[in-house]
Design an enzyme around this catalytic site. Sequence first.
Site, PDB file in Angstrom:
ATOM      1  N   SER A 239       0.967  -1.125   0.153  1.00 39.36           N
ATOM      2  CA  SER A 239      -0.427  -0.155   0.329  1.00 39.36           C
ATOM      3  C   SER A 239       0.842   1.573  -0.431  1.00 39.36           C
ATOM      4  O   SER A 239       1.668   1.417  -1.010  1.00 39.36           O
ATOM      5  CB  SER A 239      -0.899   0.352   1.343  1.00 39.36           C
ATOM      6  OG  SER A 239      -2.036   0.526   1.193  1.00 39.36           O
ATOM      7  N   ASP A 331      -8.830  -5.128  -5.834  1.00 40.08           N
ATOM      8  CA  ASP A 331      -8.117  -4.199  -4.658  1.00 40.08           C
ATOM      9  C   ASP A 331      -9.020  -3.259  -4.928  1.00 40.08           C
ATOM     10  O   ASP A 331      -9.784  -2.199  -5.255  1.00 40.08           O
ATOM     11  CB  ASP A 331      -7.206  -4.039  -4.691  1.00 40.08           C
ATOM     12  CG  ASP A 331      -6.609  -2.722  -4.548  1.00 40.08           C
ATOM     13  OD1 ASP A 331      -6.621  -2.460  -2.973  1.00 40.08           O
ATOM     14  OD2 ASP A 331      -5.072  -3.253  -3.243  1.00 40.08           O
ATOM     15  N   HIS A 365      -6.680  -5.965  -0.763  1.00 40.51           N
ATOM     16  CA  HIS A 365      -6.088  -5.188  -1.092  1.00 40.51           C
ATOM     17  C   HIS A 365      -4.713  -5.851  -0.094  1.00 40.51           C
ATOM     18  O   HIS A 365      -3.336  -5.596  -0.432  1.00 40.51           O
ATOM     19  CB  HIS A 365      -6.516  -4.601  -0.615  1.00 40.51           C
ATOM     20  CG  HIS A 365      -5.535  -3.356  -0.053  1.00 40.51           C
ATOM     21  ND1 HIS A 365      -4.390  -2.060  -1.438  1.00 40.51           N
ATOM     22  CD2 HIS A 365      -5.156  -2.438   0.496  1.00 40.51           C
ATOM     23  CE1 HIS A 365      -4.132  -1.382  -0.775  1.00 40.51           C
ATOM     24  NE2 HIS A 365      -3.564  -1.183   0.854  1.00 40.51           N
TER      25      HIS A 365
END
Length: 422
Positions: A239, A331, A365
């Site tokens: 991320s 995601d 994600h």
Amino acid sequence: MRRLVQLMATPAKALVDDKVDIIVERLAPRQPVTLHARLVEGTARFQSYAHYRADDTGRVAVAKQPSLGGLYSGSDQMGLFWSMQPSPGQKPGLRLRKKDVSAPYLVDISVHEGHVDMMVEENIPSLVTTTVERWYLGDGVRRIPVREGRVRGTLFLPPGKGPFAGVIDLFGNTGGLAEYRAALLASRGFAALALAYFAYDDLPTDVFGIDLDYFEEALDWLLRLPNVQSHGVGVVGTSKGGDIALSMAAHMDKISAVAVIGSFSAVSAAPLRYRGTVLPCLRLRVEEVVFTKEGFADIRNMLEDSSKEPKACIQVEKAGCPIMFVAGEDDLQTHAVFHAKQAIARMEAHGKTNYTLLQYPGAGHLIEPPYTPHCGLYYHSLFKGCFLAGGEPKSHAVAQADSWHQILRLFRTHVDKNSAKL
């Protein structure tokens, strides 16, 4: 006379990315049974279950026989592990993350008569139970808290003198210090630095206070260690940690390989200072956050469109090292596939081919090490709310297992000079 059912789970002690072979014997021929797995981490409780039917000899071999129902179906040796869900009655948004890597997950595996919904039924008597230990920290791996200059984190070193290939491990906007992935990397032979960069110790309280010079300081410190190979390091980032890893590759020549997971292709959320300049960012647009009827946040459109803010895009074409993009098609946080392809297009426009895209259908994600329970919704401690992360459990499990082994291969090939000589 009642049969004494036997349950074997081997190895009983292993790293979390190792498979476990589960076999039940001395059942009645064709007997229906439920296999149940349970673990407790702090106050969080997770469990899974699957329905099986013994073969004609009264045997269930999880790796070979299909689950007929429960939280997964079909033949899957590690289904009882990756399909775990929070037990009923707990707060939404639980995410299984190991806080104390010096202790293992203790997973209790039990066998029950008939086909039972273990998420509904409680206190069902078991025919037999066993416990397996699942470790991030391998035997002989050393854990060393780091407080050097501005650098804050934890260094994990494999057994022996080295020198070992170095890897810097970065997570995202949750802040703090997560050690579990670095511990597992060290257990697989790397000198791994779990690097905190905000909301920890005396570091900035949020991402608006960070600068890229801090990560260069951490890089230089790691390379100076006598038991770390001095030519360069790998970086793995999830991320926000992903766009930092890409920025490091674009601006620092001692980066030997990068793997980014669910990453942006631009500097995200806050400008990034570096050597007296400011790298522009994609700004937050809180008005674009959408909430479900349960009050969960869908933040995938919260950042500005990177295609309309080219100055914020990271100059990945300057990176001299291989870059691996790990992206889930579902995601719900970063539009990971879009950002990976945008970065790749930029590289190709400059004649660069030093990239790999691992694109996974049905993955969300939070792509973690193998067999970690899928987390499609998690509580964000800084924002005090639950965020959608996306993904479907079985597809997500496939992505986790495959990407982890490809990341290890990337670092062994391009960071570890000792491995390259073999």
